[in-house]
Write a protein that holds these residues in place. Structure first.
Motif, PDB file in Angstrom:
ATOM      1  N   ASN A  31       0.841  -1.184   0.000  1.00 51.91           N
ATOM      2  CA  ASN A  31       0.000   0.000   0.000  1.00 51.91           C
ATOM      3  C   ASN A  31       0.887   1.249   0.000  1.00 51.91           C
ATOM      4  OD1 ASN A  31       0.836  -0.475   2.623  1.00 51.91           O
ATOM      5  ND2 ASN A  31      -1.098   0.067   3.576  1.00 51.91           N
ATOM      6  N   CYS A  32       2.003   1.145  -0.693  1.00 48.17           N
ATOM      7  CA  CYS A  32       2.956   2.258  -0.804  1.00 48.17           C
ATOM      8  C   CYS A  32       2.316   3.490  -1.438  1.00 48.17           C
ATOM      9  CB  CYS A  32       4.166   1.842  -1.617  1.00 48.17           C
ATOM     10  SG  CYS A  32       5.268   0.715  -0.753  1.00 48.17           S
ATOM     11  N   THR A  53       2.590  -1.674   4.210  1.00 41.05           N
ATOM     12  CA  THR A  53       3.141  -2.909   3.663  1.00 41.05           C
ATOM     13  C   THR A  53       4.091  -2.535   2.534  1.00 41.05           C
ATOM     14  OG1 THR A  53       1.092  -4.059   4.163  1.00 41.05           O
ATOM     15  CG2 THR A  53       2.594  -5.134   2.621  1.00 41.05           C
ATOM     16  N   PHE A  54       5.363  -2.870   2.699  1.00 44.13           N
ATOM     17  CA  PHE A  54       6.391  -2.532   1.728  1.00 44.13           C
ATOM     18  C   PHE A  54       6.809  -3.759   0.933  1.00 44.13           C
ATOM     19  CE2 PHE A  54       6.776   0.812   4.847  1.00 44.13           C
ATOM     20  CZ  PHE A  54       7.022   1.935   4.078  1.00 44.13           C
ATOM     21  N   ARG A  55       7.408  -3.497  -0.208  1.00 47.48           N
ATOM     22  CA  ARG A  55       7.957  -4.573  -1.038  1.00 47.48           C
ATOM     23  C   ARG A  55       9.186  -5.178  -0.365  1.00 47.48           C
ATOM     24  NH1 ARG A  55       9.857  -3.652  -7.234  1.00 47.48           N
ATOM     25  NH2 ARG A  55      10.026  -5.833  -7.810  1.00 47.48           N
ATOM     26  N   ALA A  71      18.262  -0.835  13.421  1.00 51.36           N
ATOM     27  CA  ALA A  71      17.857  -0.104  12.207  1.00 51.36           C
ATOM     28  C   ALA A  71      16.874  -0.951  11.407  1.00 51.36           C
ATOM     29  CB  ALA A  71      19.073   0.236  11.358  1.00 51.36           C
ATOM     30  N   GLN A  72      15.964  -0.268  10.715  1.00 56.84           N
ATOM     31  CA  GLN A  72      15.007  -0.912   9.820  1.00 56.84           C
ATOM     32  C   GLN A  72      15.024  -0.169   8.487  1.00 56.84           C
ATOM     33  OE1 GLN A  72      13.537   0.352  12.929  1.00 56.84           O
ATOM     34  NE2 GLN A  72      14.235  -1.517  13.886  1.00 56.84           N
ATOM     35  N   GLY A  78      12.409  -1.304  -3.943  1.00 54.84           N
ATOM     36  CA  GLY A  78      13.628  -2.105  -3.830  1.00 54.84           C
ATOM     37  C   GLY A  78      14.886  -1.354  -4.205  1.00 54.84           C
ATOM     38  N   LEU A  79      14.760  -0.091  -4.587  1.00 61.58           N
ATOM     39  CA  LEU A  79      15.919   0.709  -4.992  1.00 61.58           C
ATOM     40  C   LEU A  79      16.292   1.757  -3.952  1.00 61.58           C
ATOM     41  CD1 LEU A  79      14.935   1.247  -8.730  1.00 61.58           C
ATOM     42  CD2 LEU A  79      16.491  -0.462  -7.776  1.00 61.58           C
TER      43      LEU A  79
END
Length: 128
Positions: A31-32, A53-55, A71-72, A78-79
């Motif tokens: 849901n970016c 929700t991220f890729r 860290a997160q 993805g870039l």
């Protein structure tokens, strides 16, 4: 014998039919697209990132006693992505537009504390 002949004839056709697509995928099952362009506060940014929700979403624990502690990394494509760093129990920094390569080097570093100090802190824009 007929099976062998069939295999010899069909094998080249089957391999030609396999086409590899090399195109950039859109973030699926994320849901970016709902992420705001800017945040009102660091607290709001942290809340939003944790509920999105991220890729790509990865995390590391670094140290109990030194800064940074953990860290997160959150990325839609993805870039590049958001890097959330727990400097102390009370201080969380959120960096935007951090390249995935920088995250990879940071998370795989033999000295993540030094890498953070030299290559991330002050080098990327923070969410305020």
């Amino acid at each position: 014998m007929k099976n062998l002949l069939l295999l010899i004839v069909c094998w080249p056709l089957w391999t030609i039919a396999q086409v590899e697509y090399n195109f950039e995928m859109e973030p699926s099952k994320t849901n970016c697209h709902e992420l705001p362009v800017s945040f009102n506060s660091t607290e709001k940014a942290i809340e939003t990132l944790k509920s999105t929700t991220f890729r790509l979403q990865e995390s590391i624990k670094i140290s109990r006693y030194r800064s940074p502690r953990a860290a997160q990394f959150y990325s839609c494509d993805g870039l590049t992505g958001f890097l959330m760093v727990e400097e102390t129990e009370d201080i969380l920094m959120v960096y935007r537009a951090v390249p995935q390569d920088a995250w990879s080097q940071f998370s795989n570093s033999t000295d993540p504390i030094g890498y953070y100090e030299n290559n991330i802190k002050g080098k990327y824009a923070t969410v305020e």
